[in-house]
Design a protein around this motif. Structure first.
Motif, PDB file in Angstrom:
ATOM      1  N   LYS A 133       0.856  -1.189   0.000  1.00  0.00           N
ATOM      2  CA  LYS A 133       0.000   0.000   0.000  1.00  0.00           C
ATOM      3  C   LYS A 133       0.884   1.229   0.000  1.00  0.00           C
ATOM      4  O   LYS A 133       1.800   1.341   0.825  1.00  0.00           O
ATOM      5  N   ASP A 134       0.629   2.129  -0.915  1.00  0.00           N
ATOM      6  CA  ASP A 134       1.434   3.349  -1.054  1.00  0.00           C
ATOM      7  C   ASP A 134       2.925   3.026  -1.196  1.00  0.00           C
ATOM      8  O   ASP A 134       3.785   3.724  -0.644  1.00  0.00           O
ATOM      9  N   GLY A 135       3.220   1.937  -1.924  1.00  0.00           N
ATOM     10  CA  GLY A 135       4.600   1.589  -2.197  1.00  0.00           C
ATOM     11  C   GLY A 135       5.333   0.912  -1.059  1.00  0.00           C
ATOM     12  O   GLY A 135       6.543   0.689  -1.141  1.00  0.00           O
ATOM     13  N   LYS A 136       4.635   0.550   0.012  1.00  0.00           N
ATOM     14  CA  LYS A 136       5.269  -0.084   1.168  1.00  0.00           C
ATOM     15  C   LYS A 136       4.547  -1.380   1.520  1.00  0.00           C
ATOM     16  O   LYS A 136       3.341  -1.510   1.300  1.00  0.00           O
ATOM     17  N   ILE A 137       5.300  -2.323   2.106  1.00  0.00           N
ATOM     18  CA  ILE A 137       4.688  -3.547   2.609  1.00  0.00           C
ATOM     19  C   ILE A 137       4.065  -3.257   3.960  1.00  0.00           C
ATOM     20  O   ILE A 137       4.702  -2.675   4.848  1.00  0.00           O
ATOM     21  N   VAL A 138       2.809  -3.630   4.112  1.00  0.00           N
ATOM     22  CA  VAL A 138       2.108  -3.438   5.374  1.00  0.00           C
ATOM     23  C   VAL A 138       1.554  -4.781   5.848  1.00  0.00           C
ATOM     24  O   VAL A 138       1.258  -5.667   5.052  1.00  0.00           O
ATOM     25  N   VAL A 139       1.448  -4.930   7.157  1.00  0.00           N
ATOM     26  CA  VAL A 139       0.817  -6.087   7.778  1.00  0.00           C
ATOM     27  C   VAL A 139      -0.556  -5.657   8.254  1.00  0.00           C
ATOM     28  O   VAL A 139      -0.703  -4.610   8.895  1.00  0.00           O
ATOM     29  N   THR A 140      -1.562  -6.435   7.915  1.00  0.00           N
ATOM     30  CA  THR A 140      -2.912  -6.060   8.294  1.00  0.00           C
ATOM     31  C   THR A 140      -3.751  -7.306   8.537  1.00  0.00           C
ATOM     32  O   THR A 140      -3.296  -8.427   8.304  1.00  0.00           O
ATOM     33  N   LYS A 141      -4.959  -7.111   9.009  1.00  0.00           N
ATOM     34  CA  LYS A 141      -5.902  -8.205   9.214  1.00  0.00           C
ATOM     35  C   LYS A 141      -7.278  -7.721   8.799  1.00  0.00           C
ATOM     36  O   LYS A 141      -7.560  -6.518   8.829  1.00  0.00           O
ATOM     37  N   THR A 142      -8.115  -8.661   8.380  1.00  0.00           N
ATOM     38  CA  THR A 142      -9.463  -8.311   7.945  1.00  0.00           C
ATOM     39  C   THR A 142     -10.450  -9.362   8.449  1.00  0.00           C
ATOM     40  O   THR A 142     -10.090 -10.528   8.608  1.00  0.00           O
ATOM     41  N   PRO A 143     -11.705  -8.963   8.668  1.00  0.00           N
ATOM     42  CA  PRO A 143     -12.716  -9.938   9.082  1.00  0.00           C
ATOM     43  C   PRO A 143     -13.347 -10.644   7.891  1.00  0.00           C
ATOM     44  O   PRO A 143     -13.344 -10.130   6.768  1.00  0.00           O
ATOM     45  N   ASN A 144     -13.870 -11.818   8.142  1.00  0.00           N
ATOM     46  CA  ASN A 144     -14.692 -12.554   7.177  1.00  0.00           C
ATOM     47  C   ASN A 144     -14.022 -12.661   5.812  1.00  0.00           C
ATOM     48  O   ASN A 144     -12.895 -13.112   5.696  1.00  0.00           O
TER      49      ASN A 144
END
Length: 200
Positions: A133-144
């Motif tokens: 995202k925006d040229g960077k690696i991000v760690v995230t989580k999402t439901p369902n």
């Protein structure tokens, strides 16, 4: 354009002992297939009929929950365990060397730790992600069935933390499942290719 269930790119028992044949049979042949069939039924006559899977996921988000969740649950596994058996066996043989190489970079090890923590702390069903995202690696989580696509990100690795993905092998030990996933199951070469594609 109707959605189809892709064949597994490896044998059902190729990922043992970290993921069993029984888990893959349930995950792929029952759950994933059900999402594909339901999405195909829900898309008929809708404004998204004939659209690509990515367009359906992004377009149905916030507008058609049933279609979004089923299309999302078809899209998400495509970033989950993309590995072939021969490559899996080669990686197993040099696992310790790879682990040492990966952990030379504190940043890379921290990213793995954050990824595991995202999956552990996802309340209920959902996914842990590495995304660009925006040229960077991000760690995230999402439901369902949600994923980074609907938050302006491009997923490069996903781990399914719905219980059907780990309960046969790990019962309620989600942290152990996630640690096994990042230490033994991830095809990092494939993740690198996904990253390169996301950066274009």
């Amino acid at each position: 354009m109707s959605f189809t269930l892709p064949d597994l790119p490896y044998k059902y028992d190729a990922l043992a002992p970290y993921m069993s044949r029984e888990t893959l049979e349930y995950h792929h042949d029952k759950h994933h297939l059900a999402y594909v069939n339901t999405a195909n039924n829900l898309i008929k006559g809708s404004e998204w009929e004939g659209k690509s899977l990515e367009d359906v996921v992004k377009g149905a988000f916030g507008k058609n929950a049933g279609l979004f969740n089923n299309a999302g649950q078809h899209y998400n596994p495509l970033a989950f365990l993309a590995v072939d058996e021969a490559q899996w066996r080669r990686r197993q043989a040099s696992r310790q060397l790879r682990k040492k190489d990966r952990c030379r970079s504190r940043l890379r090890c921290k990213m793995k730790e954050d990824f595991v923590q995202a999956g552990v702390t996802q309340f209920g069903s959902g996914w842990a992600w590495l995304a660009v995202k925006d040229g960077k690696i991000v760690v995230t989580k999402t439901p369902n069935g949600e994923n980074p696509l609907v938050h302006s990100g491009k997923p490069i690795l996903g781990c399914d933390v719905w219980e059907h993905s780990y309960y046969i092998d790990y019962r309620n030990r989600r942290p152990d499942y996630l640690k096994a996933f990042v230490d033994h199951l991830v095809n990092w070469e494939y993740v690198a290719k996904m990253y390169d594609a996301a950066m274009k």
